[in-house]
Scaffold this active site. Structure first.
Site, PDB file in Angstrom:
ATOM      1  N   LYS A 195      -8.108   3.578   1.728  1.00 57.10           N
ATOM      2  CA  LYS A 195      -7.312   4.777   1.640  1.00 57.10           C
ATOM      3  C   LYS A 195      -7.511   5.375   0.183  1.00 57.10           C
ATOM      4  O   LYS A 195      -7.712   6.538  -0.013  1.00 57.10           O
ATOM      5  CB  LYS A 195      -5.807   4.497   1.866  1.00 57.10           C
ATOM      6  CG  LYS A 195      -5.568   4.255   3.484  1.00 57.10           C
ATOM      7  CD  LYS A 195      -4.356   3.700   3.606  1.00 57.10           C
ATOM      8  CE  LYS A 195      -4.236   3.044   5.030  1.00 57.10           C
ATOM      9  NZ  LYS A 195      -5.096   1.614   4.834  1.00 57.10           N
ATOM     10  N   ASN A 229      -2.396  -2.042  13.589  1.00 55.35           N
ATOM     11  CA  ASN A 229      -3.966  -1.808  13.572  1.00 55.35           C
ATOM     12  C   ASN A 229      -4.383  -0.389  14.294  1.00 55.35           C
ATOM     13  O   ASN A 229      -5.234   0.245  13.802  1.00 55.35           O
ATOM     14  CB  ASN A 229      -4.586  -2.972  14.214  1.00 55.35           C
ATOM     15  CG  ASN A 229      -4.444  -4.240  13.355  1.00 55.35           C
ATOM     16  OD1 ASN A 229      -3.734  -4.192  12.369  1.00 55.35           O
ATOM     17  ND2 ASN A 229      -4.765  -5.303  13.991  1.00 55.35           N
ATOM     18  N   SER A 258       0.991  -1.273  -0.092  1.00 55.96           N
ATOM     19  CA  SER A 258      -0.208  -0.036   0.038  1.00 55.96           C
ATOM     20  C   SER A 258       1.010   1.082   0.135  1.00 55.96           C
ATOM     21  O   SER A 258       0.340   2.164   0.166  1.00 55.96           O
ATOM     22  CB  SER A 258      -0.775   0.024   1.233  1.00 55.96           C
ATOM     23  OG  SER A 258      -0.221  -0.359   2.451  1.00 55.96           O
ATOM     24  N   GLN A 307      -7.403  -1.937   4.402  1.00 54.57           N
ATOM     25  CA  GLN A 307      -6.157  -1.284   3.483  1.00 54.57           C
ATOM     26  C   GLN A 307      -6.878  -0.760   2.208  1.00 54.57           C
ATOM     27  O   GLN A 307      -6.325   0.327   1.817  1.00 54.57           O
ATOM     28  CB  GLN A 307      -5.014  -2.257   3.053  1.00 54.57           C
ATOM     29  CG  GLN A 307      -3.887  -1.646   2.332  1.00 54.57           C
ATOM     30  CD  GLN A 307      -2.786  -2.757   2.604  1.00 54.57           C
ATOM     31  OE1 GLN A 307      -2.255  -2.800   3.304  1.00 54.57           O
ATOM     32  NE2 GLN A 307      -2.402  -2.965   1.147  1.00 54.57           N
ATOM     33  N   LYS A 354     -17.633  27.282 -31.266  1.00 51.67           N
ATOM     34  CA  LYS A 354     -17.755  26.722 -29.743  1.00 51.67           C
ATOM     35  C   LYS A 354     -17.074  27.368 -28.578  1.00 51.67           C
ATOM     36  O   LYS A 354     -15.915  27.716 -28.891  1.00 51.67           O
ATOM     37  CB  LYS A 354     -17.761  25.333 -29.851  1.00 51.67           C
ATOM     38  CG  LYS A 354     -18.723  24.531 -30.598  1.00 51.67           C
ATOM     39  CD  LYS A 354     -20.246  24.816 -30.199  1.00 51.67           C
ATOM     40  CE  LYS A 354     -20.250  23.655 -28.940  1.00 51.67           C
ATOM     41  NZ  LYS A 354     -20.606  22.495 -29.388  1.00 51.67           N
ATOM     42  N   HIS A 370     -39.496  22.482 -12.661  1.00 46.17           N
ATOM     43  CA  HIS A 370     -39.576  21.277 -14.092  1.00 46.17           C
ATOM     44  C   HIS A 370     -38.960  21.810 -15.231  1.00 46.17           C
ATOM     45  O   HIS A 370     -39.146  21.769 -16.380  1.00 46.17           O
ATOM     46  CB  HIS A 370     -41.024  21.224 -14.171  1.00 46.17           C
ATOM     47  CG  HIS A 370     -41.840  21.001 -13.017  1.00 46.17           C
ATOM     48  ND1 HIS A 370     -42.119  19.500 -12.717  1.00 46.17           N
ATOM     49  CD2 HIS A 370     -42.596  21.815 -12.090  1.00 46.17           C
ATOM     50  CE1 HIS A 370     -42.888  19.682 -11.548  1.00 46.17           C
ATOM     51  NE2 HIS A 370     -43.063  20.790 -11.152  1.00 46.17           N
ATOM     52  N   ASN A 386     -17.123  25.817 -25.044  1.00 49.48           N
ATOM     53  CA  ASN A 386     -17.882  24.913 -24.171  1.00 49.48           C
ATOM     54  C   ASN A 386     -17.474  24.886 -22.761  1.00 49.48           C
ATOM     55  O   ASN A 386     -16.118  25.127 -22.230  1.00 49.48           O
ATOM     56  CB  ASN A 386     -17.408  23.309 -24.559  1.00 49.48           C
ATOM     57  CG  ASN A 386     -17.599  23.137 -25.928  1.00 49.48           C
ATOM     58  OD1 ASN A 386     -18.850  23.519 -26.402  1.00 49.48           O
ATOM     59  ND2 ASN A 386     -16.766  22.454 -26.836  1.00 49.48           N
TER      60      ASN A 386
HETATM   61  N1  ARG Z   1      -1.094  -1.346   5.201  1.00 54.09           N
HETATM   62  C1  ARG Z   1      -2.252  -1.686   6.328  1.00 54.09           C
HETATM   63  C2  ARG Z   1      -3.646  -1.133   6.124  1.00 54.09           C
HETATM   64  O1  ARG Z   1      -3.621  -0.231   5.676  1.00 54.09           O
HETATM   65  C3  ARG Z   1      -1.686  -1.484   7.877  1.00 54.09           C
HETATM   66  C4  ARG Z   1      -2.209  -2.321   8.943  1.00 54.09           C
HETATM   67  C5  ARG Z   1      -1.768  -3.781   8.568  1.00 54.09           C
HETATM   68  N2  ARG Z   1      -2.055  -4.555   9.815  1.00 54.09           N
HETATM   69  C6  ARG Z   1      -2.148  -5.865   9.706  1.00 54.09           C
HETATM   70  N3  ARG Z   1      -2.559  -6.655  10.723  1.00 54.09           N
HETATM   71  N4  ARG Z   1      -1.698  -6.658   8.820  1.00 54.09           N
HETATM   72  O2  ARG Z   1      -4.605  -1.470   6.768  1.00 54.09           O
END
Ligand code: ARG
Length: 488
Positions: A353, A132, A46, A350, A311, A178, A313
């Site tokens: 994000k 976590n 990630s 994960q 045009k 409308h 736009n």
């Molecule tokens: N990159 C992980 C996420 O965004 C971080 C947490 C990973 N935790 C784990 N127990 N593998 O969730």
């Protein structure tokens, strides 16, 4: 907003190219003897997107380390070396020279691994912490910062609309229902309608901020820690405090690491905002068409056609309308992601994000573009007036005239319907009907009844709160200018 708290808008494009091949001594279990092959590593990493949270990660780690020092797990020297090491890493990330490594998966492990390589005490940093609670902390910090930035930009867009309302002066347009011309309103009233919507959007982000403002640090993997971590201390240092200055903590360790409702709320507030943007864009697109011709959009916000030389736009408005889909998409992704996950942390999370970042980026850029486009927009008063001048738009006012003479509204509506039918049949405007013809439709329609068709008198007799009469619009404009749009 200071640079250190700003959600980093630079993506980590260099992450893969800078990947070092050497495995770093990060403290994952020795059980994993052989490293993942390249495809698995690419699938699980990630770092290519969560490196964007490096500021939050470093802030969180320094606060955690300071707390470990205060409970005697780090000695002052160890803490000093960790703090200095993390600040140095921050500088390198900012300068683009940090050796991101895809094999180390995410922002948390990349930073910790490099720190530990350079600073022996780095191996103690993860005491009483799990990725976590770390990732929950980073995303909460990131969202809190993101909200403040979006709120500031919403305020600026509101100001641009207030300026446009003021600039439009006495420009009158038909208000529509409308998509049919309905009743006349000041152009300014229409602008201020969006100011109201944006105010509620601002408030929804504020509500989200309040619930995001709870510190998960100390919740560990899911079950806290056997160590006497001082959660209040880290919460305070990281700005998780309530209105009275008391630390605001996530109260349940399992909830703290498993839920992402604050991200869903952010994307939900962003989606509603995006929908308001989209409707505004639709108005702009209609107004800029030759059929309406109510406004002139500055050239910088339009593009020409590659084929048709005449045009111009409204591409920027169209793109902003189109990008609404991305924000709603992010909300759907998050809702679907979290639905059905068993407690507590699951790696699925994960995937939270990218939609979060994309929703933020889209709202951020859209707000800025719309504010700039609004500042460069000019209402075409003459054309607006021509569109608003059909006396039929004041047919309701004629019904009100009859009501003032004591007629029941349902009856008045019917009588005016006959007036409209007569004008249509004779192919004349409502204000051109001869007095005798009016009287023959109903005796209450005395010659003075035709006065209701004076546009300015008509619009300005709308004096009650919230209506589009001149006095009301002016007092609303003053209210907003006085600072109902607070500085955020
Ligand atoms: N990159 C992980 C996420 O965004 C971080 C947490 C990973 N935790 C784990 N127990 N593998 O969730």
């Amino acid at each position: 907003m200071s640079d250190s708290t700003q959600p980093d808008s630079s993506s980590n494009k260099g992450a893969h190219s800078q990947a070092s091949q050497s495995a770093r001594p990060v403290s994952r279990s020795g059980r994993f003897s052989s490293g993942p092959d390249a495809e698995v590593s690419r699938f699980t990493e990630s770092i290519s997107f969560d490196s964007r949270m490096w500021r939050q990660d470093i802030r969180g780690s320094i606060a955690h380390a300071r707390m470990l020092k205060s409970i005697g797990i780090l000695d002052p020297e160890e803490f000093g070396s960790i703090e200095q090491g993390l600040n140095q890493i921050g500088k390198e990330i900012e300068a683009g020279s940090f050796p991101w490594d895809e094999a180390l998966e995410d922002v948390h492990m990349n930073i910790e691994a490099v720190l530990t390589q350079r600073v022996p005490a780095g191996a103690k940093l993860h005491t009483g912490r799990s990725r976590n609670d770390q990732v929950a902390l980073d995303t909460r910090l990131w969202v809190k910062d993101a909200i403040r930035q979006v709120q500031e930009e919403i305020r600026d867009f509101q100001k641009a609309l207030i300026d446009l309302a003021e600039r439009s002066g006495k420009t009158i347009i038909p208000g529509y229902t409308h998509l049919q011309r309905a009743q006349p309103v000041y152009f300014a009233h229409h602008c201020l309608a969006y100011v109201e919507m944006l105010d509620r959007d601002w408030g929804r982000f504020e509500d989200t901020w309040k619930r995001t403002n709870a510190c998960p640090l100390g919740c560990g993997a899911l079950a806290g820690s056997t160590l006497p971590l001082d959660r209040e201390m880290t919460a305070k240092e990281l700005g998780f405090v309530d209105e009275t200055g008391e630390p605001a903590l996530c109260q349940n360790s399992m909830d703290a690491v498993s839920d992402r409702d604050y991200l869903i709320e952010f994307c939900s507030a962003a989606s509603i905002t995006a929908i308001h943007f989209s409707r505004y864009c639709e108005d702009i697109i209609l107004w800029a068409s030759s059929e309406f011709d109510f406004i002139k959009i500055a050239d910088a916000f339009t593009t020409g056609s590659s084929l048709m030389p005449q045009k111009k736009n409204p591409d920027l408005a169209e793109l902003t309308r189109g990008k609404t889909g991305r924000v709603i998409g992010s909300l759907m992704t998050l809702l679907t992601l979290v639905k059905g996950l068993p407690m507590t942390y699951n790696r699925d999370l994960q995937e939270d994000k990218e939609p979060l970042f994309d929703a933020f980026d889209t709202i951020h850029s859209s707000t800025r573009i719309l504010a700039a486009m609004t500042r460069a927009m000019e209402p075409k008063s003459k054309q607006c007036l021509a569109a608003a001048s059909d006396p039929a738009l004041l047919a309701t006012d004629l019904a009100d005239y009859l009501v003032r003479k004591g007629m029941a509204f349902r009856k008045a509506h019917h009588v005016v319907g006959e007036v409209v039918a007569y004008a249509e049949k004779q192919e004349i405007a409502l204000d051109q009907i001869p007095a005798e013809a009016m009287a023959s439709i109903h005796p209450d329609l005395t010659p003075d009844s035709l006065q209701v068709f004076d546009l300015e008198t008509g619009i300005n007799s709308r004096k009650i709160k919230g209506s589009p009469g001149w006095d009301q619009v002016q007092s609303e404009l003053q209210r907003w200018k006085r600072g109902s749009v607070k500085e955020s």
